[in-house]
Design an enzyme around this catalytic site. Sequence first.
Site, short mmCIF file in Angstrom:
data_model
loop_
_atom_site.label_atom_id
_atom_site.label_comp_id
_atom_site.label_asym_id
_atom_site.label_seq_id
_atom_site.Cartn_x
_atom_site.Cartn_y
_atom_site.Cartn_z
N GLU A 103 0.83 -1.21 0.00
CA GLU A 103 0.00 0.00 0.00
C GLU A 103 0.86 1.26 0.00
O GLU A 103 0.50 2.28 -0.58
CB GLU A 103 -0.97 -0.01 1.18
CG GLU A 103 -2.00 -1.13 1.15
CD GLU A 103 -2.77 -1.23 -0.16
OE1 GLU A 103 -2.91 -0.21 -0.85
OE2 GLU A 103 -3.21 -2.35 -0.51
N HIS A 150 3.44 6.45 -5.29
CA HIS A 150 2.98 6.82 -6.64
C HIS A 150 2.11 8.08 -6.57
O HIS A 150 2.17 8.94 -7.45
CB HIS A 150 2.17 5.64 -7.21
CG HIS A 150 2.01 5.63 -8.69
ND1 HIS A 150 1.16 4.77 -9.32
CD2 HIS A 150 2.58 6.36 -9.67
CE1 HIS A 150 1.21 4.97 -10.63
NE2 HIS A 150 2.07 5.93 -10.87
#
Length: 724
Positions: free
Chosen positions: A510, A516
């Site tokens: 996660e 990102h």
Amino acid sequence: MKNLTRPNASKAVQLASKTTIIAVAIAVCSIHLVFAATADFGPSNPFFAPSSLPFHAPAFDKIRNEDFQPAIEAGIAQQEGEIQRIAENPDAPTFENTMVAMEKSGQLLDRVMAVFSGITGANTNDTLQKVRTIEAPKLAAHRDFIFLNAKLFARVDTIYKQRATLKLDPESLRLVERYHDDFIHAGASLSEADKNELRKLNEEISSLSTAFSNKLLAATKAGAWVTADKAALAGLPDARIAAAAQAAKARQLEGFVIPLQNTTQQPDGSLLGGRGSRQEIFEHSWNRAERGDANDTRDTIARIAQLRAQKAKLLGYSSFAAWKLEDQMAKTPQAALQFMDALVPAATAKAAREAKDIQDVIDSQKGGFQLRPWDWNYYAEQVRKARYDLDDARVKPYFELNNVLQNGVFYAANQLYGLTFKERRDIPVYQPDVRVFEVFDSNGRHLTLFYCDYFKRDSKNGGAWMSEFVGQARLLGTSPIVYNVANFSKPAEGEPALISFTDVLTMFHEFGHALHGMFSDCEYPTLSGTSTARDFVEFPSQFNEHWALYPSIFAHYAQHYKTGAPMPEELAARIRKAETFNKGYDMTELLAAVELDMQWHFLAPDAPLQNPDEFETQALEKTHLNISYVPPRYRSSYFSHIWQSGYSAGYYAYLWTQMLADDAYQWFVEHGELTRGNGDRFRRMILSRGNTQDLARMYAAWRGAPPNTKPMLKYRGLDESTEK
Ligand SMILES: [Zn+2]
């Protein structure tokens, strides 16, 4: 207008047990409803203006249940006004007055929806669930209002046709192409007659999907295995037997009930000693939706597949898969199929070796039978215990949650990207278990806020995921606020939270999504952060999992919570080895499901209605995946991901992104492994780029070559030469 574009990208990036893909449903609705701005929305509503807290953090101390609905409806109305003005603009269409104007539209809706999705996922209540049910069709209609708007499409199309002469920078050019594709994909270029035909097809597909969903729900419930004989449950722990008795009581039955899980294999199969019980449960699962009764789904799925092929033809594509994959990294079903075909020999050969190990156990116990699907998990568990027995009670004291977070997950981000973290207790949260960290870049400047919410509670959806309260976009001057949610068991007051290695991997996974989002450095909201294709979005997360076992990082966090002693090497070695256990089976059952999905959506538009059983057997035969001891993870008749959720012609994405993650890690291995230089390059060329470039080209530019399946075979233990 981040929440409305790119319907194929999963907005809330979900994962994640290694074997589940959480589907994101995509509603398509053709009815356009008109909204008026609601009277009860004004400056007192916390979503009225951007939050005044540091970094525009959501004002969770002020947000109340009743604030959401008026803000969502005002947000829809506001954006419809904005879109209307763009569409009706008397000036000739330009990139500025069309694309940029669309990117700036819908800010109120984005603001409220980001928080609304976050809260309804992680801390919901009946009031919010009601709001969600009411607003879902309105949001779907709102999407159609934009993407089926003929005047708006005409402007987009004009700019698209002029794009070569407009001297746009590459990111702006990409935006033009994405918008054009989205409109085409939605059917905006069709004649009015064809648009009506499309609406009819969508309506029938949508009602058949609902019918499938209802039938499958009933079939799964009716397919539960019932026994009055406690001896048939031999092998199950007492708590499990008690639960089976409880399940029987709830159905007003005598004896014991084992309800079915959605996958072909049922978890109790790994524990049940009686072969007859295992076989009966398996057969209940396998045949659940094929009993010739009202819950039989075969006619429904055959018709959905046919209608989808017809829809694709109407939109100008040779198959539904071709339509679905056009905006993905793989681009064509052929590319996805080639990739999968290349994995089949290694996966099935590994499964065959695993089958031999299992047959040896059966024979050594004088079983006197050939391995069948219902035997697999039971004997695999024995093989696993004998080879790498990992006693959770011994392992967990080395994985204390806060230590894993700060000295593992954060430490890896520090080593690779130079990030540092400071807990902020002054930022309001939506629930007391939530923690907030301010993240600083390597130059010491503020980068983002990171919220984490790791403990299970009743108000939270299952699984683990990442998303954003604020998305990054230079155009809007916003910097990202990202969060991770998981479902780890909460310890008793004052006790440490000791987690399993699977949970450790979930945290790294996660946080890979989080990176990102937080590294995003993009101009336009539509292209920023994790708003990429489904077959790309799980790449950064699966890539980040690799660092959990990297020696210097593992040693930095895998320390006994009481003594600080490092994990004994013998135990660490077992963890590493267990990572590749049973991977032949896992990969083969996934590949079989992936192939079924792709074959169904590869049907020609004029293909006759298929017989699902014959179709399935042929599809598996054709791809060398019709294997007596490894059934597909889902059979066509209960493959809900592809018939009712958004994963149609998309189930391959899970394996595709695994390939990218392993291939990317291999690049690090070949270039000096964990170094700041390598991390910064990965950040610059991949993690900060969102969807601003063609994803295949972006990847190849960073890697120096297109992705390759070899590292995947190596790291997943499927390569015979590297097998441990
Ligand atoms: Zn994920």
